[in-house]
Design an enzyme around this catalytic site. Structure first.
Site, mmCIF file in Angstrom:
data_model
loop_
_atom_site.group_PDB
_atom_site.id
_atom_site.type_symbol
_atom_site.label_atom_id
_atom_site.label_comp_id
_atom_site.label_asym_id
_atom_site.label_seq_id
_atom_site.Cartn_x
_atom_site.Cartn_y
_atom_site.Cartn_z
ATOM 1 N N HIS A 135 61.551 72.139 -27.621
ATOM 2 C CA HIS A 135 60.883 73.235 -28.320
ATOM 3 C C HIS A 135 59.424 73.403 -27.930
ATOM 4 C CE1 HIS A 135 59.829 69.981 -31.341
ATOM 5 N NE2 HIS A 135 58.674 70.645 -31.303
ATOM 6 N N ASP A 165 67.001 68.331 -28.273
ATOM 7 C CA ASP A 165 65.595 68.746 -28.325
ATOM 8 C C ASP A 165 64.752 67.959 -27.337
ATOM 9 O OD1 ASP A 165 63.403 70.212 -29.014
ATOM 10 O OD2 ASP A 165 62.998 69.159 -30.893
ATOM 11 N N SER A 274 54.518 66.926 -31.483
ATOM 12 C CA SER A 274 55.847 67.045 -30.874
ATOM 13 C C SER A 274 55.839 66.602 -29.423
ATOM 14 C CB SER A 274 56.321 68.495 -30.920
ATOM 15 O OG SER A 274 56.919 68.802 -32.141
#
Length: 332
Positions: A135, A165, A274
């Site tokens: 992402h 992911d 992230s």
């Protein structure tokens, strides 16, 4: 007040080199029987909670188990046991972990038609392969990577796996990079101390610490690759749809979702963490930070979201098992 998530040894032979006695009892009988590893499962599905990349599109999930051992100067430094990356004088300290591992953590800025996103990544080879979250770079037309020493590089996506992911990107014209050591997440226990390094809110090289709060948490998110780009963009960081506790937030998650097993940690994670590293106290990467839970107001943006000690990371064994697929250029 509504709630929102932001996708923020081997036995030694004593007779070696000597004349072994007649009929030695070798190898000696084991002193004990190894216990089977006990894996705990969460009590119920936990839906995503949103990614910790700033205004990035979120996709992902899934799980895989296994370890892929790779060797060579420009291949992954991987271990099935805990390797002491931290100097002995600083072993077991947050400062020691930070000093040893920070050179292997980067900040990633990605631009796409939907806007921009900022996340983190982990250098895994000396020639600039970097693992991050899908992402963070999904749909990106341009990727800029800034290393711990302030140098900037352009990067290209090598492969992505939306169901986990995960993404693999490669720096252009890079060499001599400090590669992180990928550890073994199978032996982690609740209460183990960990360190997180990333770029929350663009503050590169930020170090936080905590513990493993839980194992095998079910994190569920949509799998549509284009959904994030449609709904996320500059200033729209709180609009990613997700489910939690049987309820949906920020719109319909759709019918195509996926679930992956995650490590839960109370180390502070915020938007921009992230793709960054979750690290054991010996300096081994044991997870890739991927999501955080944060209660925010309906009008709050991702920049207003703060850590409340509920962070999630993709186990490093899942990452290692997926590397061959990512290197082959998979984009599913």
């Amino acid at each position: 007040m509504t709630e929102s998530f932001h996708r923020s040894g081997e036995n030694q032979n004593p007779y070696e080199g000597q004349q072994a006695p007649v009929n030695p009892e070798w190898p000696p009988p084991p002193a004990y029987t190894p216990a089977q590893a006990h894996k705990k499962r969460g009590r119920g599905p936990m839906a995503l909670i949103a990614a910790v990349a700033i205004v990035a599109a979120a996709i992902g999930g899934g799980t895989a188990y296994g370890i892929q051992e790779l060797t060579g100067n420009d291949t992954v430094a991987s271990s099935s046991t805990s390797t002491n990356v931290v100097p002995s004088s600083q072993k077991g300290t947050v400062a020691g972990v930070a000093k040893a591992v920070s050179p292997s953590i980067v900040e990633i800025s990605a631009n796409s038609n939907a806007g921009s996103s900022t996340g983190s990544g982990v250098i895994i080879t000396s020639d600039g392969e970097i693992v991050t979250n899908n992402h963070v770079v999904s749909g990106a037309s341009q990727i800029k990577v800034t290393t711990n020493d302030g140098k900037s590089y352009s990067a290209k996506v090598v492969g992505t796996d939306s169901k986990k992911d995960l993404a693999l990107i490669k720096l252009q014209n890079a060499s001599g990079m400090k590669a992180a050591t990928l550890g073994d997440s199978s032996g982690l226990q609740v209460g183990d101390q960990v360190v997180a390094i990333g770029s929350p809110e663009g503050l590169s090289g930020t170090v936080t610490s905590g513990i493993i709060s839980a194992l095998d948490r079910d994190v569920t998110i949509p799998t549509e690759q284009d959904q994030g780009q449609q709904q996320w963009g500059q200033g729209q960081g709180d609009q990613w749809p997700f489910e939690f506790g049987g309820r949906q937030f920020n719109g319909d998650t759709g019918s195509d979702t996926t679930t992956y097993k995650a490590l839960q940690t109370d180390a502070s994670l915020n938007p921009g963490n992230s793709g960054g590293a979750l690290i054991d106290m010996n300096g081994n990467i044991i997870g890739i930070n991927s999501a955080m839970y944060s209660p925010t107001g309906a009008a709050s943006s991702s920049s207003d979201a703060g850590s409340v000690g509920l962070g999630f990371a993709i186990p490093i064994n899942t990452v290692k098992a997926d590397l061959a697929k990512l290197r082959a250029g998979s984009t599913d």
